[in-house]
Write an enzyme that holds these catalytic residues in place. Structure first.
Site, PDB file in Angstrom:
ATOM      1  N   ALA A   1      28.713  15.502 -14.779  1.00 22.93           N
ATOM      2  CA  ALA A   1      29.551  14.298 -14.886  1.00 22.93           C
ATOM      3  C   ALA A   1      29.970  13.865 -13.487  1.00 22.93           C
ATOM      4  CB  ALA A   1      30.775  14.584 -15.766  1.00 22.93           C
ATOM      5  N   GLY A   2      29.042  13.174 -12.807  1.00 24.73           N
ATOM      6  CA  GLY A   2      29.333  12.643 -11.473  1.00 24.73           C
ATOM      7  C   GLY A   2      29.685  11.183 -11.617  1.00 24.73           C
ATOM      8  N   SER A   3      28.715  10.314 -11.357  1.00 26.91           N
ATOM      9  CA  SER A   3      28.955   8.877 -11.559  1.00 26.91           C
ATOM     10  C   SER A   3      29.342   8.616 -13.011  1.00 26.91           C
ATOM     11  CB  SER A   3      27.684   8.089 -11.226  1.00 26.91           C
ATOM     12  OG  SER A   3      27.341   8.283  -9.878  1.00 26.91           O
TER      13      SER A   3
ATOM     14  N   GLN B   1      24.005   4.834  18.784  1.00 24.32           N
ATOM     15  CA  GLN B   1      22.969   4.095  19.525  1.00 24.32           C
ATOM     16  C   GLN B   1      23.474   3.695  20.912  1.00 24.32           C
ATOM     17  OE1 GLN B   1      20.101   3.997  18.133  1.00 24.32           O
ATOM     18  NE2 GLN B   1      19.031   2.840  19.719  1.00 24.32           N
TER      19      GLN B   1
ATOM     20  N   GLY C   1      23.289   6.370  23.399  1.00 20.26           N
ATOM     21  CA  GLY C   1      21.967   6.914  23.735  1.00 20.26           C
ATOM     22  C   GLY C   1      21.893   8.390  23.375  1.00 20.26           C
ATOM     23  N   GLY C   2      21.222   9.178  24.218  1.00 18.84           N
ATOM     24  CA  GLY C   2      21.033  10.613  23.944  1.00 18.84           C
ATOM     25  C   GLY C   2      22.346  11.368  23.853  1.00 18.84           C
TER      26      GLY C   2
ATOM     27  N   GLU D   1      34.604   8.974  -4.656  1.00 19.42           N
ATOM     28  CA  GLU D   1      35.372   8.067  -5.541  1.00 19.42           C
ATOM     29  C   GLU D   1      34.505   6.917  -6.042  1.00 19.42           C
ATOM     30  OE1 GLU D   1      39.469   7.289  -4.920  1.00 19.42           O
ATOM     31  OE2 GLU D   1      39.731   9.071  -3.682  1.00 19.42           O
TER      32      GLU D   1
HETATM   33  C1  LIG Z   1      33.451  15.438   0.239  1.00 18.95           C
HETATM   34  C2  LIG Z   1      33.615  15.072  -1.206  1.00 18.95           C
HETATM   35  C3  LIG Z   1      34.873  15.119  -1.778  1.00 18.95           C
HETATM   36  C4  LIG Z   1      35.029  14.828  -3.139  1.00 18.95           C
HETATM   37  N1  LIG Z   1      36.274  14.959  -3.709  1.00 18.95           N
HETATM   38  C5  LIG Z   1      36.393  14.823  -5.039  1.00 18.95           C
HETATM   39  C6  LIG Z   1      37.645  15.114  -5.685  1.00 18.95           C
HETATM   40  O1  LIG Z   1      38.633  15.455  -5.028  1.00 18.95           O
HETATM   41  N2  LIG Z   1      37.713  15.002  -7.032  1.00 18.95           N
HETATM   42  C7  LIG Z   1      36.645  14.623  -7.804  1.00 18.95           C
HETATM   43  O2  LIG Z   1      36.780  14.546  -9.014  1.00 18.95           O
HETATM   44  N3  LIG Z   1      35.442  14.356  -7.234  1.00 18.95           N
HETATM   45  C8  LIG Z   1      35.289  14.453  -5.873  1.00 18.95           C
HETATM   46  N4  LIG Z   1      34.078  14.200  -5.274  1.00 18.95           N
HETATM   47  C9  LIG Z   1      32.927  13.837  -6.116  1.00 18.95           C
HETATM   48  C10 LIG Z   1      32.433  12.417  -5.946  1.00 18.95           C
HETATM   49  O3  LIG Z   1      33.341  11.506  -6.493  1.00 18.95           O
HETATM   50  C11 LIG Z   1      31.034  12.360  -6.565  1.00 18.95           C
HETATM   51  O4  LIG Z   1      30.167  13.075  -5.726  1.00 18.95           O
HETATM   52  C12 LIG Z   1      30.543  10.948  -6.786  1.00 18.95           C
HETATM   53  O5  LIG Z   1      31.301  10.299  -7.776  1.00 18.95           O
HETATM   54  C13 LIG Z   1      29.052  10.886  -7.164  1.00 18.95           C
HETATM   55  O6  LIG Z   1      28.732  11.783  -8.182  1.00 18.95           O
HETATM   56  P1  LIG Z   1      27.470  12.780  -8.000  1.00 18.95           P
HETATM   57  O7  LIG Z   1      27.640  13.445  -6.704  1.00 18.95           O
HETATM   58  O8  LIG Z   1      27.340  13.619  -9.201  1.00 18.95           O
HETATM   59  O9  LIG Z   1      26.228  11.805  -7.875  1.00 18.95           O
HETATM   60  P2  LIG Z   1      25.319  11.240  -9.076  1.00 18.95           P
HETATM   61  O10 LIG Z   1      26.180  10.618 -10.105  1.00 18.95           O
HETATM   62  O11 LIG Z   1      24.368  12.294  -9.503  1.00 18.95           O
HETATM   63  O12 LIG Z   1      24.512  10.088  -8.344  1.00 18.95           O
HETATM   64  C14 LIG Z   1      23.287  10.297  -7.639  1.00 18.95           C
HETATM   65  C15 LIG Z   1      22.731   8.923  -7.265  1.00 18.95           C
HETATM   66  O13 LIG Z   1      22.430   8.170  -8.443  1.00 18.95           O
HETATM   67  C16 LIG Z   1      23.112   6.929  -8.421  1.00 18.95           C
HETATM   68  N5  LIG Z   1      23.485   6.524  -9.782  1.00 18.95           N
HETATM   69  C17 LIG Z   1      24.092   7.281 -10.742  1.00 18.95           C
HETATM   70  N6  LIG Z   1      24.312   6.534 -11.834  1.00 18.95           N
HETATM   71  C18 LIG Z   1      23.835   5.282 -11.555  1.00 18.95           C
HETATM   72  C19 LIG Z   1      23.778   4.046 -12.286  1.00 18.95           C
HETATM   73  N7  LIG Z   1      24.264   3.939 -13.542  1.00 18.95           N
HETATM   74  N8  LIG Z   1      23.222   2.967 -11.686  1.00 18.95           N
HETATM   75  C20 LIG Z   1      22.762   3.050 -10.423  1.00 18.95           C
HETATM   76  N9  LIG Z   1      22.773   4.186  -9.682  1.00 18.95           N
HETATM   77  C21 LIG Z   1      23.318   5.278 -10.244  1.00 18.95           C
HETATM   78  C22 LIG Z   1      24.337   7.182  -7.534  1.00 18.95           C
HETATM   79  O14 LIG Z   1      24.876   5.967  -7.046  1.00 18.95           O
HETATM   80  C23 LIG Z   1      23.749   8.080  -6.476  1.00 18.95           C
HETATM   81  O15 LIG Z   1      23.073   7.299  -5.508  1.00 18.95           O
HETATM   82  C24 LIG Z   1      33.902  14.454  -3.908  1.00 18.95           C
HETATM   83  C25 LIG Z   1      32.636  14.373  -3.321  1.00 18.95           C
HETATM   84  C26 LIG Z   1      32.484  14.711  -1.991  1.00 18.95           C
HETATM   85  C27 LIG Z   1      31.096  14.667  -1.384  1.00 18.95           C
END
Ligand SMILES: Cc1cc2nc3c(=O)[nH]c(=O)nc-3n(C[C@H](O)[C@H](O)[C@H](O)COP(=O)(O)OP(=O)(O)OC[C@H]3O[C@@H](n4cnc5c(N)ncnc54)[C@H](O)[C@@H]3O)c2cc1C
Length: 402
Positions: A149-151, A355, A358-359, A382
């Site tokens: 459960a990311g996006s 950029q 440079g190096g 987020e």
């Molecule tokens: C340093 C850091 C700190 C964080 N802190 C927190 C926190 O405190 N609490 C918390 O809950 N989360 C936190 N996160 C999680 C962050 O919110 C998620 O990483 C982010 O929401 C993306 O989810 P994912 O990594 O699972 O990517 P995915 O959902 O797997 O996405 C992978 C790719 O697919 C694309 N994609 C997915 N669905 C679609 C769609 N329907 N249409 C088009 N493109 C799509 C995405 O845009 C992305 O390019 C943190 C992340 C990082 C890296």
């Protein structure tokens, strides 16, 4: 003890203009200046050391709390500084101009964990949790993201089952800022598997209690001094009264929390873009090739002009979203626009900053290298840029809100 920001809050409220202005008030400038001075004197000397060691500088909490930076948005009666979103943008921008790791930490503490409780907790819960969080006595985390459960945060798998006087939580949360160093977290879990997103509820959890522990600490590309870890719950018994709001309200609460959170990520991006610009600008005036400073070449001037223009546009979008929040307006579309644009600007600006160096920009002897790594989070955290575009388009199409 009243914080430095708190003592300025009444003047800010009194001086707030009815409409909007392209100039900060004297009090807003004073807050911004105070945070800039603090960042340059207390943070700047340690930035690379913390980054290399991937160490969260917990020792900063005392001073951050004293300055009111761990409770910027919350009323004084809850231990906060009682300031506005415009001030909050300036605070996160100035911290991030020096170190994005400190910026994201302060942002996650204020606008995710503490604000979730401030917006949706009962009065009793606020007294118990918001006050020590806003005073900086506790460090807050917030967990929505999971492995599957990311996006698609509606795909939450962590469960919470009521058993007598306790909710029993099982599952894990990924990428949690302050996951291994925090004291308290707001976490989302499924309480009704048949109800989809409306079956997700929010809980406040003491991170020192039995049944919850930090798992993998991420080894990150950037923002390496901010703590990002998995939180694992195994039969974690949470008192019944730690449910925030009613069962099933956690997902919608989270989306509202993110409306404010995205403003802070826009400010994080803005601050890092400004920091990258500042170092590239100074370098371009000092570095000589072909017998003159590289700032005299038109290509470099074009880069500087584009960077400054895009940073300004990002700042205006971010202030607008903050201004809308301060005026009690819904800002879903505008928060996403600010976050999307500022995040992408920060990546472009940091790229040009390297950029221009440079190096030398490819080495750790210059700040541009760290900004280049750190800014990438701003198009991901987020809600990725792709998700921001979905949110904006949905608002445009649904509300006819153009
Ligand atoms: C340093 C850091 C700190 C964080 N802190 C927190 C926190 O405190 N609490 C918390 O809950 N989360 C936190 N996160 C999680 C962050 O919110 C998620 O990483 C982010 O929401 C993306 O989810 P994912 O990594 O699972 O990517 P995915 O959902 O797997 O996405 C992978 C790719 O697919 C694309 N994609 C997915 N669905 C679609 C769609 N329907 N249409 C088009 N493109 C799509 C995405 O845009 C992305 O390019 C943190 C992340 C990082 C890296």
């Amino acid at each position: 003890m009243s914080s430095v920001l708190e003592s300025q809050s009444t003047q800010v409220a009194a001086a707030a203009p009815a409409g909007f202005s392209f100039q900060l008030t004297e009090e807003q400038r004073a807050v911004k200046k105070m945070v800039r001075e603090f960042a340059e004197s207390e943070i700047a000397p340690h930035v690379m050391e913390w980054d290399e060691a991937q160490r969260y500088p917990r020792e900063l909490m005392g001073t951050l709390a004293e300055l009111g930076l761990l409770g910027v948005l919350f009323p004084e009666e809850y231990g906060g500084a009682g300031l506005t979103y415009i001030d909050y943008v300036n605070v996160i921008e100035e911290l991030s101009r020096v170190d994005g790791s400190v910026g994201i930490s302060v942002a996650a503490h204020n606008s995710l964990c503490t604000n979730h409780l401030f917006l949706f907790a009962s009065e009793e819960q606020k007294r118990k949790w918001v006050t020590p969080l806003a005073q900086g006595k506790l460090l807050g985390a917030w967990g929505l993201t999971e492995a599957e459960a990311g996006s698609d945060s509606g795909g939450t798998k962590t469960t919470a089952v009521l058993d007598g006087d306790a909710w029993v939580l099982n599952g894990s949360k990924n990428f949690i800022t302050h996951g291994s160093v925090g004291d308290v977290a707001v976490l989302m879990a499924v309480t009704d598997k048949t109800a989809g997103k409306r079956g997700i509820s929010a809980f406040v959890i003491d991170l020192h209690q039995k049944g919850i522990h930090a798992g993998k600490k991420e080894n990150k590309l950037g923002l390496r001094a901010s703590d990002t870890a998995t939180l694992v719950m195994e039969d974690c018994r949470v008192p019944k009264e730690n449910l925030i709001g009613a069962p099933g309200e956690g997902f919608i609460q989270s989306m509202k929390v993110l409306d404010g959170g995205r403003i802070s990520i826009a400010a994080l991006a803005l601050g890092m873009a400004q920091g990258a610009f500042d170092c590239a600008f100074e370098y371009s005036k000092q570095r000589k090739q072909f017998g003159k400073p590289i700032s005299e070449f038109q290509s470099i001037q074009n880069y500087l002009a584009d960077m400054a223009t895009e940073i300004d546009a990002a700042r205006l979008l971010t202030y607008r979203a903050g201004w809308m929040k301060d005026n009690g307006m819904s800002s879903t579309k505008e928060s996403s626009m600010a976050k999307l644009y500022a995040g992408e600007v920060s990546v472009r600006v940091a790229n040009l900053a390297v950029q221009i160096h440079g190096g030398y920009g490819f080495t750790k002897d210059f700040k541009a290298e760290k900004f280049y790594r750190d800014v990438k989070l701003c198009t991901i955290g987020e809600g990725t840029s792709e998700i921001q575009r979905m949110v904006i388009a949905r608002q445009l199409l649904r509300a006819g809100d153009r």
